[in-house]
Design a protein around this motif. Structure first.
Motif, short mmCIF file in Angstrom:
data_model
loop_
_atom_site.label_atom_id
_atom_site.label_comp_id
_atom_site.label_asym_id
_atom_site.label_seq_id
_atom_site.Cartn_x
_atom_site.Cartn_y
_atom_site.Cartn_z
N GLU A 87 11.93 57.87 3.70
CA GLU A 87 11.24 56.88 4.66
C GLU A 87 11.24 55.76 3.08
O GLU A 87 11.49 54.61 3.05
N SER A 88 11.33 55.80 1.71
CA SER A 88 10.61 54.55 0.43
C SER A 88 12.15 54.28 0.74
O SER A 88 12.12 53.01 -0.01
N ALA A 89 13.53 55.31 0.80
CA ALA A 89 14.79 54.69 0.31
C ALA A 89 15.45 53.46 1.81
O ALA A 89 16.06 52.81 1.36
N ARG A 90 14.72 54.12 2.47
CA ARG A 90 14.51 53.24 4.44
C ARG A 90 15.11 51.91 4.40
O ARG A 90 14.92 50.89 4.19
N LEU A 91 13.22 51.68 3.29
CA LEU A 91 12.34 50.52 2.94
C LEU A 91 13.62 49.72 2.17
O LEU A 91 13.24 48.19 2.27
N ILE A 116 16.76 60.53 -8.51
CA ILE A 116 16.53 60.43 -7.23
C ILE A 116 17.58 60.32 -6.09
O ILE A 116 17.01 60.89 -5.30
N LEU A 117 17.72 59.53 -6.35
CA LEU A 117 19.41 59.03 -5.84
C LEU A 117 19.85 59.88 -5.58
O LEU A 117 20.78 60.90 -4.24
N THR A 118 20.77 60.96 -6.44
CA THR A 118 21.54 61.77 -6.91
C THR A 118 20.53 63.21 -5.56
O THR A 118 21.60 63.03 -5.00
N TYR A 119 19.78 63.23 -6.13
CA TYR A 119 19.17 63.99 -5.74
C TYR A 119 18.70 64.04 -4.01
O TYR A 119 18.85 64.68 -2.90
N MET A 120 18.39 63.00 -3.17
CA MET A 120 18.61 62.87 -1.79
C MET A 120 20.41 62.95 -0.97
O MET A 120 20.58 61.74 -0.14
N PHE A 155 19.57 55.38 7.36
CA PHE A 155 19.70 56.78 6.41
C PHE A 155 18.63 57.70 6.62
O PHE A 155 17.65 58.25 6.96
N GLU A 156 19.48 58.72 6.16
CA GLU A 156 19.27 60.37 6.55
C GLU A 156 19.50 60.93 5.04
O GLU A 156 21.06 60.90 4.37
#
Length: 311
Positions: A87-91, A116-120, A155-156
């Motif tokens: 959700e934080s990434a979507r925002l 963090i982005l790599t983990y996601m 985004f997922e």
């Protein structure tokens, strides 16, 4: 045995980032290795704890992506759960259909957001080698226009869970020869002379931890903020007797310095993981209590976790 790994790290110099910006917005030639058309979305994320540095100046078209948006906040600052991370990434506008460039004034922050982005599982994340200060020093343009993020509700994540060690993982493996548990805080923190944090009482380390050197600007990077050749950090680890054949599980207080160490492990093609909650979680049980007013964390009591500690 534990498995851990990450996609190849895409480290790019300042010249590459400027060529990308210039190509996208002004025409000209694309940067080396660019495999997309001009319609490819580009997002440039500046990251720190707060937006003060961003407001003073940032790369053209950059958006501020505060590291706190991915954390639980005062007083533990643990990484959010997976759904909250999404959700934080979507925002902030994270997209698997965009190329994302991450930078900061301090490499531990850019490393943290990259991790963090790599983990996601974000598909195309580039890390700029250098800082805003080195960017300006090289004569590249900058701006202080506030750019608002464009949310991306679709985004997922596709989570790389092997690279994030949880408490249960560390409890399972720290006393074995399956991993190398590597503490990348300062020597004084490793020795238990200080907690290293104004908001944390407990001092010490996780048993069987090896000291990997303090993963901060000027120690794991040049004084200006450029990364060292990976072999130099590998030699540092060798000098601290970190076994080259075991996957290092890096920890610090709550994940920032550990992310920079993890970044080098990726450059060295070593399987590794980050114990993000680190010493903050291992050492302490955090109890919310509105009537508790003592420093350093009014409203929260810090109790010994009962897990073993050294020294």
């Amino acid at each position: 045995a534990p498995r851990s790994g990450a996609p190849p790290l895409q480290l790019v110099p300042e010249s590459w980032v400027w060529q990308l910006i210039n190509w996208k917005h002004n025409g000209g030639e694309p940067p080396e290795g660019w495999g997309y058309g001009r319609d490819r979305e580009i997002a440039i994320f500046e990251t720190e704890w707060h937006d003060d540095a961003y407001n003073e100046g940032h790369l053209p078209y950059a958006v501020h992506s505060g590291s706190d948006r991915y954390e639980t906040g005062y007083p533990m600052y643990f990484l959010l759960g997976d759904e909250q991370l999404e959700e934080s990434a979507r925002l902030i506008g994270v997209s698997n259909d965009a190329t994302i460039v991450v930078y900061s004034s301090d490499p531990i922050f850019s490393s943290r957001l990259w991790f963090i982005l790599t983990y996601m599982g974000v598909s195309d994340v580039r890390l700029m080698n250098g800082t805003f200060e080195t960017w300006v020093g090289q004569g590249y343009p900058w701006e202080n226009t506030t750019r608002e993020p464009v949310p991306n509700p679709g985004f997922e994540g596709n989570f790389n869970r092997d690279i994030l060690a949880r408490l249960g993982d560390v409890e399972k493996w720290y006393g074995t020869r399956k991993i190398a548990l590597v503490d990348v805080r300062s020597e004084a923190e490793y020795d238990g002379t200080t907690s290293g944090y104004a908001g944390l009482i407990a001092a010490g380390r996780i048993p069987n931890s090896l000291w990997g050197g303090d993963a901060v600007l000027g120690n794991y990077t040049t004084p200006e903020g450029y990364l060292y050749p990976p072999a130099q950090i590998n030699s540092l680890w060798d000098s601290h007797d970190i076994p080259p054949r075991l996957p290092p599980y890096f920890y610090c207080g709550n994940g920032y310095r550990a992310s920079l160490a993890f970044l080098y492990a990726c450059l060295l093609n070593r399987s590794a993981a980050v114990y993000s909650s680190g010493w903050y979680e291992w050492s302490t049980t955090w109890v919310q209590n509105a009537s508790y007013t003592d420093p350093p964390t009014p409203g929260w009591q810090q109790l010994p976790s009962g897990r073993p500690v050294e020294p």
